[in-house]
Motif scaffolding. Structure first.
Motif, short mmCIF file in Angstrom:
data_model
loop_
_atom_site.label_atom_id
_atom_site.label_comp_id
_atom_site.label_asym_id
_atom_site.label_seq_id
_atom_site.Cartn_x
_atom_site.Cartn_y
_atom_site.Cartn_z
N THR A 126 -9.61 -0.60 2.11
CA THR A 126 -8.92 -0.23 0.56
C THR A 126 -8.57 -1.70 -0.45
O THR A 126 -8.61 -2.11 0.08
CB THR A 126 -7.52 0.55 0.52
OG1 THR A 126 -6.34 -0.38 1.22
CG2 THR A 126 -8.06 1.90 1.22
N ILE A 148 -4.82 3.92 6.44
CA ILE A 148 -4.85 2.80 4.42
C ILE A 148 -3.36 2.44 4.43
O ILE A 148 -4.07 0.94 4.42
CB ILE A 148 -4.91 4.84 4.54
CG1 ILE A 148 -5.84 5.45 3.46
CG2 ILE A 148 -3.53 4.31 2.77
CD1 ILE A 148 -5.43 7.03 3.87
N LEU A 208 1.36 5.21 0.14
CA LEU A 208 0.21 6.77 0.88
C LEU A 208 0.88 7.65 0.32
O LEU A 208 1.96 7.96 0.34
CB LEU A 208 -0.07 6.24 1.77
CG LEU A 208 -0.41 7.65 3.25
CD1 LEU A 208 -1.72 7.57 2.38
CD2 LEU A 208 -0.36 7.21 4.21
N ALA A 210 -3.71 7.45 7.84
CA ALA A 210 -2.68 6.98 7.59
C ALA A 210 -2.44 5.36 7.63
O ALA A 210 -2.23 4.81 6.98
CB ALA A 210 -1.14 8.15 7.64
N ARG A 214 0.79 -0.87 0.04
CA ARG A 214 0.28 0.07 0.22
C ARG A 214 0.76 1.51 -0.18
O ARG A 214 1.69 0.96 0.76
CB ARG A 214 -0.75 0.20 1.02
CG ARG A 214 -1.74 -0.93 1.28
CD ARG A 214 -2.88 -1.50 2.13
NE ARG A 214 -3.71 -2.64 2.09
CZ ARG A 214 -4.19 -2.94 1.34
NH1 ARG A 214 -4.95 -2.16 0.40
NH2 ARG A 214 -4.76 -4.39 1.20
N THR A 256 -2.80 2.65 -5.02
CA THR A 256 -1.69 4.08 -4.08
C THR A 256 -3.24 4.73 -3.41
O THR A 256 -4.49 4.69 -4.29
CB THR A 256 -1.73 4.51 -5.54
OG1 THR A 256 -2.22 4.03 -6.27
CG2 THR A 256 -0.36 4.12 -5.69
N SER A 257 -2.89 5.53 -3.23
CA SER A 257 -4.14 6.72 -2.37
C SER A 257 -2.98 8.29 -1.74
O SER A 257 -2.09 8.05 -1.52
CB SER A 257 -4.87 6.06 -1.22
OG SER A 257 -3.78 5.76 -0.63
N GLU A 258 -3.81 8.76 -2.05
CA GLU A 258 -3.39 9.82 -1.07
C GLU A 258 -4.17 10.25 0.31
O GLU A 258 -4.83 10.09 0.74
CB GLU A 258 -3.19 11.28 -2.28
CG GLU A 258 -2.89 12.45 -1.52
CD GLU A 258 -3.05 13.61 -2.64
OE1 GLU A 258 -3.55 14.79 -2.80
OE2 GLU A 258 -2.25 14.03 -3.60
N LEU A 259 -3.55 10.93 1.83
CA LEU A 259 -3.35 11.35 2.13
C LEU A 259 -4.38 11.77 2.89
O LEU A 259 -4.49 13.32 1.87
CB LEU A 259 -2.47 11.73 3.44
CG LEU A 259 -2.20 11.83 4.66
CD1 LEU A 259 -2.93 10.35 5.80
CD2 LEU A 259 -1.29 12.34 5.57
#
Lengths: 408, 179
Positions: A395, A389, A168, A386, A166, A367-370
């Motif tokens: 997710t 995630i 972030l 955070a 993962r 993938t993700s953004e905080l």
């Protein structure tokens, strides 16, 4: 149907440049109609468009850098894998910053390892030499700063047993405590602030040149790692720092990269001119391929990211196919490129490195953004998010990229 | 590329450009999308976003890909963004007669509705050609370069589209324009 059937028929098959009077009249009328029907745009609406455009542009720039960062790490893995045949172990320089930052680190996540990737926009490399001229002039370095800016920050969690990694991204403007205390600062400034403080201190002790630079950056790294740990509530097990210069040099060392296109492109705006199907990209075309915006899918960030992923897949295939690994000269060039511009923590041994990094480098990463809360221009992180995630709660994984995919 | 001050100046220039051009870009986008105000706004923002990332190219030497005419460049970016958006979304296309709200109840509102209603009936590439030729006043050659087609193809497309528009709003147009 209009009442003038004859002239409508006459319009078909035109192309000789011959236009009847009625058609010309219609064309003039159409132009007038456009002029009169055009809608005005209010001041508020115009401002919204300008702000939206600025935001879209900044987002676009960030995205591109993240992709380059992961690309550089991919190269590092490949080199690390073959490092067993080289005397020096991992490429890059070993840093003790992690140990410096480890006191008071949060409790670790259940299982697995958390890696912090730092993309550094720097005016000079580790040897205190300025970045290559092509870079300073070109797009890669469009936002070059006077100080070292931690431009891209990505936390990667790789679960034990090889599950989905993962990823972030941490927005670079999110607020954290300043390294020396005092008012809060944007996280991208932490590195430069700590570096400046340490540089002043070391100068007082008579340190200079490359050694001064290194000490300053070590302090920057330690401060940044502390900030990230505090912000995310997750301890950092390993970190890697790469400069944009490093990516550029590494790409040069690899040589051509295979990609596959669904349609031929000929885009004079970016200089991309490639046939449909598989082709080999040299360094200049590779840049055009990753940069091309117009006529790529629906023009969204997602589409551009696919291009970049396709490029990375090409890099991986190139490396696996043995072209680089079997060529001692190329391998040495790659190794040297990374030696100057990649920094990893000294506790990261080559065997672990090779085992851990490929999972996300191959695209098997969610993938993700905080998530952040914004009050005006002030961004603050939502506490606890955070960790949630990275631990993979709620997710889903992105598809894996195993070979050279054909893209639009 | 340089100092923080230079960067701030360049960003200021970009904002001035975006402010000056957003109205024209929006109007073109509105026609291109056949009156879809939301999509038009998205396209303009995306176009400005692309201009932002390319803005430093105004400073380059000409051999290194300088952008000489940012307004023209933006227009090309907009039209291509629209065409590729459409290519990807074609399955979701709805040839709608339902038009979004039109704010000003002016006299020309009826004319606008009639025009975008007719434009919305055209295939996307035909619409792009008509908008470039009769709204943007581009020549056949310029239009061909923007939509990446031959001049002959643009001429054919254009006359076909004109015939269709004429059958859709021929009589209406005469009446509305005369009013």
């Amino acid at each position: 149907m209009s009442g003038r059937d004859g002239s409508v028929d006459g319009v078909f098959g035109d192309g000789s440049g011959e236009v009847s009077g009625g058609d010309e009249e219609f064309e003039v009328r159409l132009s007038t109609t456009f002029g009169r029907a055009a809608e005005g745009l209010g001041v508020a609406a115009a401002a919204r468009l300008v702000d939206g455009g600025l935001e879209a542009g900044r987002r676009r720039r960030r995205r591109r850098r993240t992709v380059m960062l992961v690309g550089a790490l991919t190269l590092a893995v490949a080199v690390g894998a073959s490092a067993l045949t080289l005397p020096s172990g991992l490429p890059g320089r070993a840093s003790g910053a992690l140990e410096a930052a480890s006191s008071g680190a949060p409790a670790p996540l259940e299982r697995g390892v958390t890696i912090l990737l730092i993309g550094l926009e720097a005016t000079t490399d580790a040897q205190n030499r300025p970045a290559p001229a092509e870079l300073r002039r070109g797009e890669l370095h469009a936002g070059a700063a006077d100080v070292d800016v931690a431009d891209t920050l990505v936390l990667v969690h790789i679960p034990a047993g090889g599950g989905t990694a993962r990823q972030l991204s941490i927005p670079r403007d999110v607020l954290v405590d300043a390294p020396g205390g005092g008012a809060k600062v944007a996280i991208r400034q932490v590195y430069a602030q700590a570096e400046a403080a340490e540089t002043t201190r070391s100068q007082g002790q008579g340190v200079s040149g490359a050694e001064l630079r290194w000490r300053g950056r070590e302090a920057g790294r330690a401060a940044l790692i502390r900030s990230v740990q505090e912000l995310a509530g997750v301890p950092v097990d390993h970190f890697a720092e790469v400069t944009m210069t490093g990516f550029y040099r590494a790409a040069q060392a690899v040589g051509t990269v295979p990609v596959c296109l669904n349609h031929a492109v000929d885009d004079e705006l970016s200089g991309a001119s490639l046939p449909a199907g598989r082709s080999e990209l040299g360094p200049a075309q590779a840049l055009a391929f990753v940069r091309q915006r117009h006529g790529v899918g629906d023009g969204s960030d997602l589409q551009r990211t696919r291009r970049a992923q396709a490029f990375l897949a090409g890099v991986l295939q190139k490396l696996r196919a043995g072209g680089v690994m079997a060529d001692a000269g190329k391998l040495r060039a790659l190794y040297d490129a990374l030696k100057e511009d990649l920094v990893v923590d000294k506790g990261w041994n080559p065997v672990d490195f090779v085992r851990q990094v490929p999972a996300f480098a191959q695209g098997r990463a969610a993938t993700s953004e905080l998530p952040v809360q914004s009050e005006g221009a002030v961004l603050t992180a939502e506490p606890g998010k955070a960790k949630e995630i990275l631990a993979g709660e709620g997710t889903s994984a992105a598809p894996a990229v195993n070979e050279v995919p054909c893209v639009d | 590329m340089g100092t923080a001050r230079q960067r701030a100046a360049s960003e200021e220039e970009f904002v001035a450009f975006a402010t000056a051009r957003s109205g024209q870009l929006y109007r073109s986008a509105y026609f291109l999308t056949g009156g879809d105000a939301h999509l038009a706004e998205d396209l303009v923002q995306d176009t400005l976003g692309q201009m932002y990332t390319q803005w430093h190219r105004l400073q380059r030497p000409s051999w290194a890909g300088r952008i000489d005419n940012p307004a023209g460049y933006a227009r090309t970016v907009l039209v291509r963004a629209y065409l590729s958006h459409h290519r990807r979304r074609s399955s979701a296309e709805r040839p709608s007669q339902v038009l979004p709200e039109v704010p000003a109840p002016e006299q020309d509102a009826a004319l606008r509705l009639a025009l975008v209603g007719a434009l919305a009936q055209l295939p996307p590439r035909d619409r792009a050609v008509v908008v470039l030729r009769y709204w943007e006043d581009r020549s056949v050659e310029e239009t061909a370069a923007i939509v990446k087609d031959s001049s002959a193809a643009v001429r054919t497309r254009c006359s076909r589209a004109l015939a269709r528009l004429r059958s859709l709003l021929g009589a209406d147009l005469a009446e509305l324009v005369a009013r």
